[in-house]
Design a protein around this motif. Sequence first.
Motif: not given
Length: 650
Positions: A338-358
């Motif tokens: 194909p000329d392009a592939v599109m993923f409609s496969t959702g999202y991951m749970l992430r909490f980036p504001y906790f990743e540095e200290h918590e």
Amino acid sequence: MFGAPQPVPCGHKSTIVIGGGIGSCFVAKELHQYGNDFLAFDMMPRPGGVYVRYSYPDMHFTTSTQTAAFGDFPWNDKPAHWSIEEFVEYLDKYVDHFGFRDKLMMNAKVETARRLEGGKWEVTVHYKKWHEHFSHEGAPALVKEKWEVYTCDHVVIASGTHNAWKYPDYPGLADFKGKYYHSSMFHDVKKELQGKELLLIGTGESGCDLANLAAKVCKKVNVSVRQHSGTYFPREFESVPADTVDCRAIYMSPRKATHAVIRKTFVDRFLNHTYDKPLFEIAAKANQESDRTPMNSYGVKTFDMFDAMVKHDVSLVTGVKAFDGKKVELTDGTLMEPDAVMFSTGYMLRFPYFEEHEKEIACRLQDIRSLWKHSVVPEMGDKLFVIGFARPNMTSLFIPAELQARLVAGAICKTVKLPPVPSMVAQAREDAAWYKETFSEHTTSRLKALVDWTKYDDEMAEVLGASPPLVGSLLRGDVELFVHLFFGSINAAQFRFSGPNSDYAKARAACVAIPLHRNYLRACVRPHLIAVNVVFILGCVLGVFHRQCTMVGRMRHASPIFYSVLGLATAARLMIGGAVFSAPFSAEAPLVVLSALLDTFKYLVLSLVVLMNSLVAAAWYYSPKSNPPGMKQKDAEKIPYGITTEGKSW
């Protein structure tokens, strides 16, 4: 935060809310009504969260306003499926009506959140223009960049489940030489896809919508289907919103015990639809092959993919096996380029504001099912909450999010008492096991926030003291309210009769304003009679003996109540007869008791049948004679897919 300016200390707040979408607005409104000192921060320039970040101009809600409208801010127009602009305008009116706009800090990204000694939190916020989006019209063009730091007693996470794109772990994807995109990028890359061949992966609601939208700009669209995502419904069916069927009369059913009956009913209704027959036959076949219904799966409330197959030559292909250079290998051995592939496969749970200290908290929140009611981290008490991480299998995300907001605000303001930690841990495990058994281990591990709407909403309402007044309405003689609660579309107003920030009169007005569609009732006479007779009696009689026969949600109490009434009525009959009590040890005594028990059982079941069928008749009485006025059922069945009663396309 390396190289960042020193944040300006801005003092102490009782509560900091992270996010500016639906969950954030709900809890902000509840906290505001309590008089709590809080602030909410979000990167977008206006309230709306994911709807003003990833949405696209042609997007329309799959849930109608009769289900999605907020519990204490009813939609006063006719039922409809909002466009993004309509919904954002409705949300703006909600914010202004309750007067908490000054508490929503927009263009403000929470960079870090960490615990301090003494149980408090420190939250660092970064202001600047973070995003541009078509829905941001009217937002400030320039935002002064600055950093601020706050301390607070409570943190509420309402940043949603759409924080990080999720791509399947296909072999060779990391080295794929072709172009590929996440579905949230469709609006940005639509011009690039003009006249191209697209492979679309994913058949959830977004995937189905995008199949239709992409087919209008691409030369060819192939949709890769490993297995169908859920059970398919159109947005509207026979002149009414399809979520009209999302009522207690159907969904009180024991899940596995009634799956086959519900499955046959829904498939038959699609096959009997006389207009757009190829479209509805494709949908019926997909539902039949997947063996999924709302009893054991989740709803995909759009036929747009099937519509695209019929009208735009969209093709279904098998699942993807691997990527190789610019080629894609399918599970049936086919090679595509194909000329392009599109993923409609959702999202991951992430909490980036906790990743540095918590980091520990960031990892802990990945297991959302270990949280009590997907909202409370048991060991942290009222210090940390999440809202919007309970995704119902049917109806609207807004209903559980609103219930969560009332729970969280009540816990923070000490009007709702949380259960002891061991009880919360045990109940979270029990709920997780129930969902795994009901939806399958594969589905619950893939969709970590998925819940059964009847079970979740009703159990949350019991915690809040906000259960719909099903029995109370009958005791008051308010039959009209009962039939709307039992046979009408489920909506958040049903949980506003009591509990925190409730208003009985306004809740009643909102519930009875949602029409009971007679065309729908006529089409559903059989499933309603099955529900109120076979299913209800089955649940009452066998519910205490077998888990698969236990009704769901508020109705799970029916079986214990049935046997309590049976025991009391039998004892009363024996006392009146007096035979057993005069000779309790005689040989005839057991037979007398058994005879009285069976006799009482018979009359009790007959009484339930009469009562429930009388309520079906009452639902018919309180429904409009037709919808729209003058339309007969045979004409309603001829309405094309995607056309409302005014002849307007979605």
